[in-house]
Every structure is written in structure tokens, then in C-alpha cells.
Scaffold this motif. Structure first.
Motif, mmCIF file in Angstrom:
data_model
loop_
_atom_site.group_PDB
_atom_site.id
_atom_site.type_symbol
_atom_site.label_atom_id
_atom_site.label_comp_id
_atom_site.label_asym_id
_atom_site.label_seq_id
_atom_site.Cartn_x
_atom_site.Cartn_y
_atom_site.Cartn_z
ATOM 1 N N LEU A 141 -14.153 -13.448 0.372
ATOM 2 C CA LEU A 141 -14.400 -12.048 0.734
ATOM 3 C C LEU A 141 -13.359 -11.576 1.752
ATOM 4 N N VAL A 142 -13.102 -12.426 2.758
ATOM 5 C CA VAL A 142 -12.125 -12.047 3.788
ATOM 6 C C VAL A 142 -10.751 -11.845 3.169
ATOM 7 N N ILE A 143 -10.371 -12.767 2.263
ATOM 8 C CA ILE A 143 -9.073 -12.625 1.606
ATOM 9 C C ILE A 143 -9.015 -11.313 0.824
ATOM 10 N N GLY A 144 -10.103 -11.017 0.097
ATOM 11 C CA GLY A 144 -10.139 -9.789 -0.700
ATOM 12 C C GLY A 144 -10.016 -8.553 0.171
ATOM 13 N N LEU A 145 -10.762 -8.513 1.283
ATOM 14 C CA LEU A 145 -10.730 -7.340 2.154
ATOM 15 C C LEU A 145 -9.363 -7.195 2.815
ATOM 16 N N ALA A 146 -8.844 -8.312 3.328
ATOM 17 C CA ALA A 146 -7.562 -8.248 4.027
ATOM 18 C C ALA A 146 -6.464 -7.836 3.049
ATOM 19 N N GLY A 147 -6.525 -8.397 1.829
ATOM 20 C CA GLY A 147 -5.526 -8.037 0.820
ATOM 21 C C GLY A 147 -5.595 -6.559 0.489
ATOM 22 N N ALA A 148 -6.824 -6.047 0.332
ATOM 23 C CA ALA A 148 -6.981 -4.626 0.025
ATOM 24 C C ALA A 148 -6.409 -3.781 1.152
ATOM 25 N N ALA A 149 -6.664 -4.209 2.406
ATOM 26 C CA ALA A 149 -6.154 -3.447 3.547
ATOM 27 C C ALA A 149 -4.629 -3.392 3.504
ATOM 28 N N VAL A 150 -3.990 -4.547 3.277
ATOM 29 C CA VAL A 150 -2.521 -4.583 3.222
ATOM 30 C C VAL A 150 -2.016 -3.678 2.097
ATOM 31 N N GLY A 151 -2.611 -3.833 0.913
ATOM 32 C CA GLY A 151 -2.150 -3.071 -0.248
ATOM 33 C C GLY A 151 -2.324 -1.577 -0.064
ATOM 34 N N LEU A 152 -3.475 -1.175 0.457
ATOM 35 C CA LEU A 152 -3.747 0.255 0.585
ATOM 36 C C LEU A 152 -2.897 0.884 1.681
ATOM 37 N N LEU A 153 -2.544 0.080 2.701
ATOM 38 C CA LEU A 153 -1.646 0.606 3.734
ATOM 39 C C LEU A 153 -0.239 0.787 3.187
ATOM 40 N N LEU A 154 0.177 -0.176 2.340
ATOM 41 C CA LEU A 154 1.541 -0.115 1.790
ATOM 42 C C LEU A 154 1.676 0.965 0.722
ATOM 43 N N ALA A 155 0.579 1.264 0.028
ATOM 44 C CA ALA A 155 0.687 2.105 -1.174
ATOM 45 C C ALA A 155 1.317 3.474 -0.932
ATOM 46 N N PRO A 156 0.836 4.270 0.054
ATOM 47 C CA PRO A 156 1.434 5.625 0.166
ATOM 48 C C PRO A 156 2.944 5.628 0.406
ATOM 49 N N PRO A 157 3.475 4.821 1.355
ATOM 50 C CA PRO A 157 4.938 4.866 1.531
ATOM 51 C C PRO A 157 5.711 4.375 0.301
ATOM 52 N N VAL A 158 5.206 3.313 -0.341
ATOM 53 C CA VAL A 158 5.912 2.799 -1.524
ATOM 54 C C VAL A 158 5.904 3.839 -2.637
ATOM 55 N N LEU A 159 4.766 4.469 -2.824
ATOM 56 C CA LEU A 159 4.652 5.449 -3.892
ATOM 57 C C LEU A 159 5.577 6.641 -3.652
ATOM 58 N N SER A 160 5.613 7.119 -2.397
ATOM 59 C CA SER A 160 6.461 8.290 -2.167
ATOM 60 C C SER A 160 7.932 7.894 -2.284
ATOM 61 N N GLY A 161 8.272 6.665 -1.894
ATOM 62 C CA GLY A 161 9.645 6.180 -2.093
ATOM 63 C C GLY A 161 9.986 6.131 -3.565
ATOM 64 N N PHE A 162 9.049 5.642 -4.359
ATOM 65 C CA PHE A 162 9.273 5.557 -5.800
ATOM 66 C C PHE A 162 9.493 6.950 -6.386
ATOM 67 N N VAL A 163 8.636 7.881 -5.989
ATOM 68 C CA VAL A 163 8.756 9.246 -6.507
ATOM 69 C C VAL A 163 10.121 9.834 -6.144
ATOM 70 N N ARG A 164 10.579 9.544 -4.910
ATOM 71 C CA ARG A 164 11.859 10.095 -4.488
ATOM 72 C C ARG A 164 12.996 9.528 -5.342
ATOM 73 N N VAL A 165 12.989 8.193 -5.503
ATOM 74 C CA VAL A 165 14.054 7.555 -6.284
ATOM 75 C C VAL A 165 14.047 8.070 -7.718
ATOM 76 N N VAL A 166 12.848 8.150 -8.307
ATOM 77 C CA VAL A 166 12.757 8.565 -9.700
ATOM 78 C C VAL A 166 13.213 10.009 -9.863
#
Lengths: 385, 386
Positions: free
Chosen positions: B309-334
């Protein structure tokens, strides 16, 4: 050098971890290879129809046939030029065409946008690649149509001998059109004047011209684009189709490669977890190796090779899986022409090689940190552990 | 020491592995969010559809126009309260794909009465109405080309020959973030007057508003029957099914993206499962000791599941924090290399889905190792050398 056999044995000792890691790596390689095969499939599907000896005439500024208008006089004028080939009977192989989009019903409530091309006799002569493989050519001046082979069997009379209904007309299907996998296989070919009538479109959207030789292109291009009577541009037919494919193919490639890249980081981490576990479980063993004279470099290389082995097997499985996808056919909207295209996964040796290297690369990069850890072990600490 | 503290200590016994697993989970969650967002971009047209709006277009195909004279006749159908029309202009500033943007002609007097999700300041709206060749640009489109009110935009077009110059009179925003603000709209009158005879007085599509959505099927049938035998038969359907028909054409690609998104979860399952299986194997002696001290099977199993459970929660936290900047970077490049894509936002449901998927996958991955831990024979476990 530590024998490879040792690496294989130690991987086999932890079957579950090894298996899970290889599976993870192979899934990533699968996505990587499948994406490349798919975008290659779209490009080859669309560009296969185009001949280097043919020229497509469009209005200046138009990117597709749908968004173009070509005056009839222009086709007549171009037909007299010496760069244009003639049929054995002596007619010039320059044909004005009309491309329209037809909404054809497809299983139940949905429908597909299909390109319908209004053609005349020279359209067929100019494109030797477009052949009738079943039935016959539609008779000029009739409502008969030839159906692209990837549309055959779509239901609702889409077969030779059947009948389609669109634009308030019934169109008997008399032939099956094949074009070496090209875009024409997703089209309907009909008589140009009949199609124009049914769609209230007296004009032409484009023209196809067959050259006497591919080298005649620059001269024809210069002449047509320099003629101030018509605002036309000339493109080689193969390049035209390549450009039609590029938006959809780029979309798939960019999306897919980005995902494969993100994935690969995850898979490298997975490989790293496994290799760290391998190293820490074998600390004593590695210490003994060092004690009997294997150098730090050899131990380092041994761990990296072991990890590379994981990657190589993953790469192999992944590309095998992706190659199996070649039996799957995909149909989608081409963003550029707004009509359906059908294509498959097209593997090439280059893609397979890239996939294998990709798997290998992931394995190696996952192994480096654990290998450094293994190589740094002090002999005494390791043996005592 | 409580069971919770014990689980916590257990997690930290191999910090490197924990870190790597959480990172891998985070990256998986990131990829999952990314793919889900791509899918939702395809469906974003649906989010803004309204049940009382119907689209009337040519039955023959979407590229066939309808006569302008249909407006009066459709208007007269009982149940139709408002009507407007629009059409694809397809002009370009140059021949490159990079600076392409969607541009339409609309019926200025009625368009915003039907499409009330686009909002613009009242003075800009009035200026747009007053100038026949005035254009309304979406907020993100105006930002992209750095357009100000009063700027002139020249478009070339192959179907409507010549050069067309429009003046930006207004910049609209969306009522909600999903509204597409990359569009460019100008009045139909501006182009209609300059068209050659055979193209004049034809429009692309009518949109109507009905007074009662429950009766929309009846209204649609009535409209289609009215034009069934004319040279320009119509197909009338709800705005939602009109949008769906576009999505359905890309369904093969969408299915592929979905499959890949679930593939991500499968890889997560493998990585987390691998880690937990290793942990259990290495802790065999500890777990057997716990059992020998009197802890029940369920305690031991819970220990493993808490870890997952801890791994799942911590992983989700990392992923969800990373998602907005990565996504906007992707949109910019594309959008730099490939032309613009619609408005991309990560929606609440996507976040929730990713969180749920991450925790769910982690727990699923912990199931087998937990069972193995619970089934452990105490004597054998104590004897075992990990």
C-alpha cells in the motif's frame, strides 16, 4: 573473464524475479517496436499507391485533393505538352479527377468517411499499380464503381456484385481495386461525370499526369507553376501520398515513442531492482571471486553482462510479439484527408534491430549501478558477509 | 512497537530497492496519466456537448455544403427555438503545417446565442458584430501568435480563391477549461460576398436548439424528412452523437492507446510484485520468528500488504506530481514541431483513476507474496537461510 554460463545459471537460480523482469522489459520493447511498425505501416500504405513517374496537380496553396480546385482547361493544356506520356492508342495520359467524401454506413449506427474518386479512362492508364483483381472496370459513363480491396466485405453491399447507395444514387459494384497496399485500396473509383452529377460538383479537384520519364518532372513543374493562367502546383505522386500520411504517422510515432521512453525508465528501474538483489544475495560469492583473482573490472563486466542478458531476452520476446502484430489490420481516420485509411504493422529489419538494441540498452543501463556496487566490494567484507 | 511501526521499519530495510520501486511506480503512473489524458483530449468535444443542441449536416458527407436557404425552413419546424450555421474555412497563413489553426465562418448574429460556452467582453463582442470581416480568436490561439485586438490576419485558401484579410476584434475565453480556445471565427457575410456565383449561399452545418431535449429525435426526423428528396438531403442528430461519429473514426487508435495504458499497469504489477516477492523471501526468517512469537497469519499478511500500500501511494504521489510539468513539456514540443493540439488539461477523474490504479495494482502485486508469507511453515522458515 567470467564464463557466460555462470551468468545464465545465476539468473536461472531466481526464476521468478528473472521472469518478471524479462516480461517487463519485453513489454516495453513490444510497445517500442509496435509503434515503429505502425507508423511505418501507415506511411507505406499511403505512399505505395504513388508512382514516381506521375504528377499530381493541385491548386496553389492546397495541401490535399479535397481542398483543391483545378480548372478543366489546365488539364487540356497540360495534355499537349511533350513531357506527358501517351497511351498506346495515342491519348494523352492527363486526367482531371474529382475527389469527394462519402459517408457510408458501417455496422449499425456508425458510418465511415470514404474517399470516392471520379476517374476517366486515362486515370487507369496512368496508374499501372491500380489493378482490378476481381470483376471488371466500371464502364465509362455508367454509375458502376470499383471498390478498394480494403473496403470489400465491410457490409451493406460492399462486395463485387453488390450495390452501394450514396448521394441519392445506386452504384453497382463491378470490380475490386487493388493497388499494392496503397491508399487507393481504401477508395471508391467511379465515373467522374456521374460522380460530379450526384454531388453537384461540376469541377475538378485535382489532375493526374503520367510523365514520359520521372526525369521530366522539373520541366513540367516549371512550366505549370510558371503559367499565370492557372494557379496550380505540381507534386510527384509518391511525395504527395507521403505527405498525406505524415500527420497521422507522426502523431502515432511521437505519442508511441514518448510512451516507450517513459516506459523504458520504469523497466530500467525494474532491471536495476533485480540486479541489486542479485548482487546483494551473492555478496559472499562475489567476494570469493575477487579473492581467487578476478579483477574488479571482470566482476563489473560480469554483472553488466548478466543484466544485458535480461535485456536481450526481453528485446527478443518483445520484437517477436510485435512481429506477430503484422496479422492485425487497423482502420482509422487520416487527419489530413478526412477519410478512412486501412493499414497494418509493417516490420522491417531496421525496426527489429532497433528493438533488440533498445532491449539490450535497457538491460545494460539497469545493470551499471548494481555492477559498480559489486565491483566496489572490499574482499574481506564481502567474504565475511 | 506497533504493527505499523514494524511495517515502517521493514520498508526501510532496503532503502535503495524501496526508492527504485517507488520511482518505477511513479513513472508508470505518469505514463498512465499521460495516456488517459490523450484519450480524454479525443473525447473533449463530448464534454461540452449539450443535450438540447442538434447538428444538421449534409447526409451525403461532411464535406458537402447545405444551401443557406435551409435556415428559414429549419427554423419553421416546431420545437426549434434557435438556429445558427457555421462552416470550415480552412485558410492558412502559409503552406507549413506548423502555423495552421482551425478557422471557421459563422453567422455572427446567432452563433453565440447557440454556443454560449464561448465568452468575450461586451465591447469586443460589439466590435466583432459591427465589422463584417472582424474575427474572434480563442485565447490560446491569440497567445500563440501574440495577436492583439486590431491586428490583421491574412489567410490563403484554395477552395475560396484569393487572400482573405481579417481584423481581430475580440478574444474569447471558455466558460470551463475544457472549452477549445484555439479557434478563429469570422462572419459568413465577409466571404460570401466575394465568392464566385456557384459557391455563394452554401454553408457547412446548421446547429439548432430545441425547446425540449426529449423531443429532439422527433424534430430531427421532421427536418430530415423535409429535405429527403431534395438535392441536398440532411442528417440531423444530437450534438453528442455528431461528435461521437468523429471519435468513432479514430477508434482503432484510441483502442491501441487504451491497451498500452493497461500495459503500463501490467508492467507496474510486475515491478512491484517482484520487489515484494524479494522482500518476503529475504524476510522469511523474520516472518517465521514473528509467527513463533505468537503473531497470527493475518498479521504477517497485513505486514506485506501495508508495504505494498505504501509503495502504491508513494508511487502515485510521485507520478501525479510529475504529470503536469511533463505533459505541458510534451505539448510544447509537439506543437512546435507538428502544429497545435487542442486544449490539454488533466481532469479530476484522471487523477482519481491513476491513484486508484496505482494503489490497486500495488495491492494486487502484494497478494501473492502476502499469501506466501501467511502460509509459511514456522519451523521451515526458521531453518531457512535466505
Amino acid at each position: 573473464m567470467i564464463p557466460l554460463y555462470y551468468n545464465v545459471r545465476s539468473l536461472a537460480a531466481r526464476r521468478l524475479s528473472t521472469g518478471l523482469t524479462v516480461l517487463g522489459l519485453s513489454l516495453v520493447v513490444f510497445v517500442f517496436a509496435a509503434v515503429l511498425m505502425l507508423s511505418n505501416g501507415i506511411e507505406s500504405a499511403l505512399s505505395a499507391g504513388g508512382s514516381r513517374q506521375n504528377v499530381v496537380l493541385l491548386r496553389e496553396g492546397a495541401l490535399t485533393e479535397i481542398g483543391s480546385v483545378v480548372p478543366r482547361e489546365a488539364v487540356a493544356v497540360v495534355g499537349n505538352w511533350p513531357q506527358v506520356a501517351s497511351s498506346p492508342e495515342g491519348t494523352a495520359l492527363a486526367a482531371g479527377e474529382l475527389l469527394v467524401i462519402v459517408a457510408l454506413p458501417r455496422d449499425g449506427d456508425t458510418f465511415a468517411n470514404i474517399s470516392a474518386r471520379g476517374v476517366t479512362e486515362p486515370s487507369w492508364e496512368a496508374r499501372p499499380a491500380a489493378r482490378i483483381t476481381e470483376g471488371r472496370r466500371p464502364r465509362p459513363g455508367s454509375f458502376e464503381i470499383a471498390l478498394g480491396s480494403s473496403l470489400i466485405g465491410a457490409g451493406g453491399g460492399a462486395e463485387v456484385g453488390g450495390e452501394l447507395e450514396f448521394a441519392g444514387q445506386r452504384w453497382p459494384v463491378v470490380g475490386r481495386l487493388s493497388a499494392g497496399g496503397g491508399a487507393f485500396e481504401s477508395e471508391i473509383w467511379a465515373d467522374r461525370n456521374r460522380l460530379g452529377q450526384a454531388f453537384n460538383r461540376p469541377g475538378l479537384t485535382s489532375a493526374i499526369v503520367r510523365l514520359t520519364s520521372p526525369d521530366a518532372f522539373p520541366e513540367l513543374k516549371r512550366r505549370i507553376e510558371g503559367d499565370r493562367r492557372f494557379e496550380l502546383k505540381a507534386m510527384r505522386e509518391d511525395e504527395y501520398w507521403e505527405e498525406q500520411a505524415s500527420a497521422t504517422a507522426t502523431f502515432i510515432r511521437v505519442l508511441g515513442l514518448f510512451v516507450a521512453f517513459v516506459f523504458s525508465i520504469g523497466a530500467v528501474l525494474g532491471a536495476m531492482i533485480t540486479m541489486f538483489a542479485q548482487v546483494s544475495a551473492r555478496i559472499r560469492e562475489l567476494g570469493v571471486m575477487r579473492a581467487i583473482g578476478f579483477s574488479r573490472g571482470t566482476v563489473l563486466a560480469g554483472v553488466v553482462i548478466e543484466s544485458a542478458l535480461l535485456g536481450a531476452v526481453g528485446g527478443l520476446l518483445g520484437s517477436l510479439g510485435a512481429t506477430a502484430m503484422r496479422f492485425v489490420k487497423i482502420e482509422t481516420l487520416n487527419f489530413a484527408t478526412f477519410s478512412q485509411i486501412s493499414f497494418g504493422f509493417a516490420p522491417t529489419p531496421g525496426i527489429l534491430l532497433a528493438a533488440l538494441l533498445f532491449g539490450l540498452g535497457m538491460g545494460v543501463s539497469g545493470g551499471i549501478l548494481p555492477a559498480l556496487k559489486a565491483a566496489r566490494l572490499g574482499i574481506l567484507d564481502a567474504v565475511r558477509a | 512497537m506497533t504493527l505499523g511501526q514494524l511495517a515502517f521499519k521493514d520498508l526501510l530495510r532496503n532503502p535503495t530497492r524501496l526508492l527504485l520501486t517507488v520511482l518505477a511506480t511513479g513513472i508508470g503512473v505518469l505514463a498512465f496519466v499521460f495516456l488517459q489524458t490523450v484519450i480524454s483530449v479525443f473525447y473533449s468535444g463530448l464534454a461540452v456537448t449539450q443535450p438540447d443542441r442538434l447538428a444538421v449536416r449534409s447526409k451525403i458527407s461532411i464535406t458537402q455544403p447545405l444551401p443557406l436557404s435551409y435556415k428559414r425552413r429549419i427554423e419553421s419546424v416546431p420545437g426549434v427555438t434557435r438556429i445558427t450555421y457555421a462552416g470550415w474555412f480552412g485558410g492558412r497563413m502559409s503552406e507549413t503545417r506548423e502555423d495552421f489553426f482551425p478557422n471557421f465562418y459563422v453567422d455572427k448574429a446567432t452563433y453565440l446565442k447557440v454556443y454560449d460556452e464561448y465568452v468575450a467582453p461586451a465591447d469586443q463582442l460589439a466590435a466583432w458584430m459591427a465589422d463584417p470581416c472582424g474575427a474572434m480568436a480563442g485565447k490560446s490561439l491569440a497567445e500563440r501568435f501574440d495577436w492583439q485586438i486590431g491586428d490583421r490576419v491574412t489567410l490563403k485558401n484554395a477552395v475560396y480563391p484569393g487572400e482573405w484579410t481579417f481584423t481581430v476584434r475580440g478574444i474569447y475565453a471558455g466558460r470551463t477549461p475544457q472549452i477549445d480556445t484555439t479557434l478563429f471565427a469570422f462572419g459568413y457575410r465577409c466571404i460570401n460576398e466575394r465568392l464566385p456565383e456557384e459557391l455563394r449561399d452554401y454553408v457547412g452545418i446548421y446547429t439548432i436548439v430545441v425547446d425540449d431535449p426529449a423531443r429532439s429525435a422527433q424534430v430531427a426526423a421532421q427536418i430530415d424528412a423535409m429535405f429527403a428528396n431534395s438535392a441536398y438531403p440532411t442528417r440531423t442528430e444530437s450534438e453528442r452523437s455528431f461528435q461521437m461519429s468523429f471519435i468513432a473514426m479514430s477508434s482503432a487508435i484510441l483502442t491501441a492507446v487504451r491497451i498500452v495504458a493497461y500495459g503500463v499497469l501490467l508492467i507496474l504489477l510486475l515491478v512491484v510484485g517482484n520487489t515484494l516477492a524479494m522482500n518476503v523471501r529475504e524476510k522469511t526468517v523474520d516472518l517465521a520468528t514473528l509467527r513463533a512469537l505468537g503473531f497470527r497469519r493475518r498479521h504477517v499478511a497485513a505486514l506485506v500488504l501495508v508495504e505494498s500500500l505504501v509503495i502504491g501511494l508513494a508511487g502515485a504521489a510521485v507520478g501525479l506530481l510529475l504529470a503536469p510539468p511533463v505533459l505541458s513539456g510534451f505539448v510544447r514540443v509537439v506543437s512546435e514541431s507538428f502544429g497545435p493540439i487542442g486544449t490539454v488539461v488533466i481532469t479530476g477523474p484522471t487523477y482519481a483513476l491513476a491513484l486508484g490504479a496505482s494503489v490497486g495494482v500495488a495491492l494486487l502485486a502484494g497478494l501473492l507474496p502476502a499469501l506466501r508469507a501467511a502460509r509459511l511453515q514456522v519451523a521451515e522458515g526458521l531453518r531457512r537461510i535466505a
